[in-house]
Design a protein around this motif. Structure first.
Motif: not given
Length: 108
Positions: A3-15, A57-61, A79-82
């Motif tokens: 089975q092919k590996k699925v690349p995982l990344r971490m969300c900078t907001g909720c980790a 918003q969590k990443a911003r704070k 604001d532009k990202l939001e």
């Protein structure tokens, strides 16, 4: 067959670690501009966020994007990202959301 590996990344907001395709990439271009990369192909330093405004918003704070990019980010950029994230979510509601319906259309 392996089975092919699925690349995982971490969300900078909720980790939380999630598959790369479920996250939205925020990219710092070589010129220093910070923008959303919905395709995941723009060149530059990348950080990932869930497609949820609460994570942005969590990443911003907690200034997590500033730490990831090693530079201060003005409020106008957040604001532009939001606004871009809201636009992407609105466009995503017309089609299937990346978080919902995965594998539900098997065989069609």
């Amino acid at each position: 067959m392996q089975q092919k590996k699925v690349p995982l990344r971490m969300c900078t907001g909720c980790a939380q670690h999630r598959p790369k395709k479920e996250l939205v990439r925020v990219v710092k271009s070589p010129q220093g501009e910070i923008d959303l990369d919905l395709t995941g192909k723009k060149s530059g330093r990348g950080a990932y966020l869930c497609s949820d405004l609460a994570c942005l918003q969590k990443a911003r704070k907690q200034r997590r994007l500033e730490k990831a990019f090693s530079q201060q980010i003005p409020d106008e950029v957040y604001d532009k990202l939001e606004a871009q994230l809201r636009q992407g979510l609105e466009d995503g509601t017309e089609n299937a959301s990346p978080l919902s319906g995965q594998g539900s259309r098997k065989g069609t």
